[in-house]
Write a protein that holds these residues in place. Structure first.
Motif, PDB file in Angstrom:
ATOM      1  N   LYS A 343      53.159  58.008  39.195  1.00  0.00           N
ATOM      2  CA  LYS A 343      53.179  56.671  39.257  1.00  0.00           C
ATOM      3  C   LYS A 343      51.686  56.175  38.432  1.00  0.00           C
ATOM      4  O   LYS A 343      50.798  56.930  38.853  1.00  0.00           O
ATOM      5  N   GLY A 344      51.662  55.284  37.541  1.00  0.00           N
ATOM      6  CA  GLY A 344      50.532  54.978  37.024  1.00  0.00           C
ATOM      7  C   GLY A 344      50.689  53.937  35.934  1.00  0.00           C
ATOM      8  O   GLY A 344      51.606  53.048  35.999  1.00  0.00           O
ATOM      9  N   TYR A 345      49.731  53.698  35.111  1.00  0.00           N
ATOM     10  CA  TYR A 345      49.770  52.447  34.058  1.00  0.00           C
ATOM     11  C   TYR A 345      49.601  53.229  32.784  1.00  0.00           C
ATOM     12  O   TYR A 345      48.424  53.898  32.453  1.00  0.00           O
ATOM     13  N   THR A 346      50.251  52.697  31.991  1.00  0.00           N
ATOM     14  CA  THR A 346      50.110  52.853  30.373  1.00  0.00           C
ATOM     15  C   THR A 346      48.910  52.014  29.686  1.00  0.00           C
ATOM     16  O   THR A 346      48.833  50.888  30.251  1.00  0.00           O
ATOM     17  N   ARG A 347      48.132  52.385  28.914  1.00  0.00           N
ATOM     18  CA  ARG A 347      47.037  51.714  28.444  1.00  0.00           C
ATOM     19  C   ARG A 347      47.489  50.391  27.414  1.00  0.00           C
ATOM     20  O   ARG A 347      46.956  49.444  27.528  1.00  0.00           O
ATOM     21  N   ASN A 348      48.761  50.673  26.782  1.00  0.00           N
ATOM     22  CA  ASN A 348      49.343  49.566  25.803  1.00  0.00           C
ATOM     23  C   ASN A 348      49.611  48.287  26.931  1.00  0.00           C
ATOM     24  O   ASN A 348      49.668  47.166  26.251  1.00  0.00           O
ATOM     25  N   LYS A 349      49.851  48.493  28.131  1.00  0.00           N
ATOM     26  CA  LYS A 349      50.406  47.241  28.733  1.00  0.00           C
ATOM     27  C   LYS A 349      49.121  46.362  29.189  1.00  0.00           C
ATOM     28  O   LYS A 349      49.248  45.427  29.394  1.00  0.00           O
ATOM     29  N   PHE A 350      48.097  46.778  28.978  1.00  0.00           N
ATOM     30  CA  PHE A 350      46.668  46.238  29.321  1.00  0.00           C
ATOM     31  C   PHE A 350      46.136  45.526  28.105  1.00  0.00           C
ATOM     32  O   PHE A 350      45.558  44.751  28.211  1.00  0.00           O
ATOM     33  N   ALA A 351      46.788  45.725  26.876  1.00  0.00           N
ATOM     34  CA  ALA A 351      46.080  45.307  25.596  1.00  0.00           C
ATOM     35  C   ALA A 351      46.001  43.706  25.670  1.00  0.00           C
ATOM     36  O   ALA A 351      44.944  43.397  25.160  1.00  0.00           O
ATOM     37  N   ASP A 352      47.030  43.176  25.694  1.00  0.00           N
ATOM     38  CA  ASP A 352      47.047  41.841  25.600  1.00  0.00           C
ATOM     39  C   ASP A 352      46.069  41.079  26.649  1.00  0.00           C
ATOM     40  O   ASP A 352      45.821  40.063  26.181  1.00  0.00           O
ATOM     41  N   ALA A 353      46.171  41.658  27.797  1.00  0.00           N
ATOM     42  CA  ALA A 353      45.343  40.854  28.912  1.00  0.00           C
ATOM     43  C   ALA A 353      44.027  41.189  28.710  1.00  0.00           C
ATOM     44  O   ALA A 353      43.104  40.262  28.683  1.00  0.00           O
ATOM     45  N   TRP A 354      43.620  42.408  28.081  1.00  0.00           N
ATOM     46  CA  TRP A 354      42.387  42.642  27.832  1.00  0.00           C
ATOM     47  C   TRP A 354      41.660  41.930  26.630  1.00  0.00           C
ATOM     48  O   TRP A 354      40.518  41.220  26.653  1.00  0.00           O
ATOM     49  N   ARG A 355      42.546  41.665  25.720  1.00  0.00           N
ATOM     50  CA  ARG A 355      42.150  40.795  24.727  1.00  0.00           C
ATOM     51  C   ARG A 355      41.980  39.255  24.996  1.00  0.00           C
ATOM     52  O   ARG A 355      40.881  38.620  24.614  1.00  0.00           O
ATOM     53  N   ARG A 356      42.885  38.842  26.109  1.00  0.00           N
ATOM     54  CA  ARG A 356      42.652  37.426  26.381  1.00  0.00           C
ATOM     55  C   ARG A 356      41.402  37.182  27.466  1.00  0.00           C
ATOM     56  O   ARG A 356      40.838  36.052  27.328  1.00  0.00           O
ATOM     57  N   TYR A 357      41.284  38.005  28.237  1.00  0.00           N
ATOM     58  CA  TYR A 357      40.456  37.780  29.425  1.00  0.00           C
ATOM     59  C   TYR A 357      38.998  38.579  29.431  1.00  0.00           C
ATOM     60  O   TYR A 357      38.403  37.994  30.050  1.00  0.00           O
ATOM     61  N   CYS A 358      38.970  39.533  28.831  1.00  0.00           N
ATOM     62  CA  CYS A 358      37.635  40.223  28.749  1.00  0.00           C
ATOM     63  C   CYS A 358      37.490  41.030  27.590  1.00  0.00           C
ATOM     64  O   CYS A 358      37.472  42.245  27.366  1.00  0.00           O
ATOM     65  N   PRO A 359      37.432  40.216  26.567  1.00  0.00           N
ATOM     66  CA  PRO A 359      37.131  40.860  25.038  1.00  0.00           C
ATOM     67  C   PRO A 359      36.213  41.416  24.728  1.00  0.00           C
ATOM     68  O   PRO A 359      35.891  42.071  23.837  1.00  0.00           O
ATOM     69  N   ALA A 360      35.007  41.442  25.673  1.00  0.00           N
ATOM     70  CA  ALA A 360      33.642  41.737  25.084  1.00  0.00           C
ATOM     71  C   ALA A 360      33.108  42.823  26.199  1.00  0.00           C
ATOM     72  O   ALA A 360      32.005  43.049  26.276  1.00  0.00           O
ATOM     73  N   VAL A 361      34.027  43.527  26.766  1.00  0.00           N
ATOM     74  CA  VAL A 361      33.484  44.464  27.660  1.00  0.00           C
ATOM     75  C   VAL A 361      33.034  45.534  27.043  1.00  0.00           C
ATOM     76  O   VAL A 361      31.893  46.445  27.388  1.00  0.00           O
TER      77      VAL A 361
END
Length: 372
Positions: A343-361
């Motif tokens: 069980k885990g998480y694929t990177r591409n599922k985070f792409a949209d949320a990262w772009r919207r909520y924390c773009p400058a990390v």
């Protein structure tokens, strides 16, 4: 660029700023500037599309929250002071010419999840009143005729601890602190001090009233975007109308205070902090296509400066992680760990949320483009 010459408006704002500082020690110069501009903006409410909230919050008692509300009550346009009032009474106090709501002891309304749930109607009223044209529909009279009640009005809301996220997101946030031993303010006495505050309120109204049409048509360049721009625009417009140093001071306060709240949101486990931390984990692992849930949890719980290890007896667990990420449309699935499926998480599922909520990390990798 040098400041414009001082005008009547600039001088009035300077007087107001000095009077506020006489009785209250704000957390920063930017907070004092923002509070001054917010008070002046209440006298031009018919010109605004959005009615910014002033969230006066502090971590404990005796931080000056109620004292600041005392000063605001005597300087804002048409003050309506509410303490533990019902939503029905509040929205019936709002007319087509908006008053200024002053809500004290907000922690007795929203201080716990149970209180907040009980007072959901008040939260909805404060949220709706941020934007012009949002009404409360109720039936009135013996024949139960539907009637629209206005909600649009500027509001200052004071309490211990943060307000609900939806209200904070619509607010200029003033984070008050307890006064240090070497910090002195004048004691506030209503009978003695009210006349000077009322005199200044009258002068602000006389200055502002002829400028309503001009304020309505101004479209200032904003240093922030989206809801922060909506919330701060009335303050920046007031600064533009006043001239002198105020346009520069307003934008400086806007940038610094919005950035501070953005950082506070990142540091809040209930906000986008979880996304930012997982993004760092992927980045530190070389941005693989996926990570197992165990890998992510181990990294989160091992960070001594993060809150995740304190999430429970065993730190943050898979169920809690899944619940947080579900709010952002992210779910776990089977990923490959060596030769087996876990069980885990694929990177591409985070792409949209990262772009919207924390773009400058951190700089994005080439698969997502580049950041400015």
């Amino acid at each position: 660029m040098p400041d414009a010459p001082a005008t009547e408006g600039a001088e009035l704002l300077a007087q107001l700023k000095a009077l506020i500082a006489k009785f209250v020690i704000p957390p920063s110069e930017e907070a004092l500037v923002a509070t001054t501009l917010w008070v002046a903006a209440t006298h031009l409410q018919p010109a605004w599309q959005h009615a910014p909230r002033l969230a006066v919050v502090g971590p404990a008692k005796r931080c000056g929250k109620s004292r600041l509300l005392d000063v605001l009550t005597e300087t804002v346009h048409k003050p309506v002071l509410t303490v533990n009032s019902t939503p029905a009474a509040v929205f019936r106090s709002i007319t087509v010419e908006p008053p200024t709501l002053l809500v004290d002891e907000a922690d007795t309304i929203f201080g716990t999840p149970k209180m907040a749930e009980k007072n959901e109607e008040m939260r909805g009223l404060l949220n709706a009143g941020h934007q012009r044209g949002r009404y409360v529909l109720r039936v009135v009279g013996n024949d139960h005729t539907p009637h629209q009640f206005h909600t649009f009005a500027m509001a200052a809301i004071a309490g211990i601890g943060d307000l609900p996220d939806t209200i904070m997101d619509r607010s200029v946030v003033i984070r008050m602190r307890r006064r240090a031993d070497d910090e002195q303010v004048a004691p506030y006495r209503t009978k003695r001090d009210r006349p000077a505050l009322h005199e200044l309120r009258a002068k602000l109204a006389l200055w502002a009233n002829p400028l309503a049409e001009q304020a309505l048509r101004l479209e200032p360049t904003m240093p922030v975007e989206d809801r922060a721009a909506d919330t701060w625009e009335p303050l920046v417009i007031v600064a533009e109308l006043a001239g002198g140093p105020w346009p520069r001071l307003a934008r400086q306060a806007c940038v610094r205070m919005v950035a501070s709240e953005t950082q506070a949101e990142e540091d809040n486990p209930s906000g986008a902090r979880i996304l930012a931390d997982i993004r760092r984990i992927f980045f530190g692992s070389g941005d693989p296509d996926s990570l197992t849930t165990d890998q992510i949890l181990f990294a989160l719980n091992s960070d001594p400066e993060a809150p995740w290890a304190e999430h429970g007896r065993g730190g943050l667990l898979a169920r809690g992680l899944g619940a947080m990420l579900r709010d952002y449309g992210i779910s776990s699935g089977n990923v490959r760990a060596g030769e087996i499926q876990r069980k885990g998480y694929t990177r591409n599922k985070f792409a949209d949320a990262w772009r919207r909520y924390c773009p400058a990390v951190h700089p994005l990798d080439p698969r997502e483009g580049s950041e400015s």
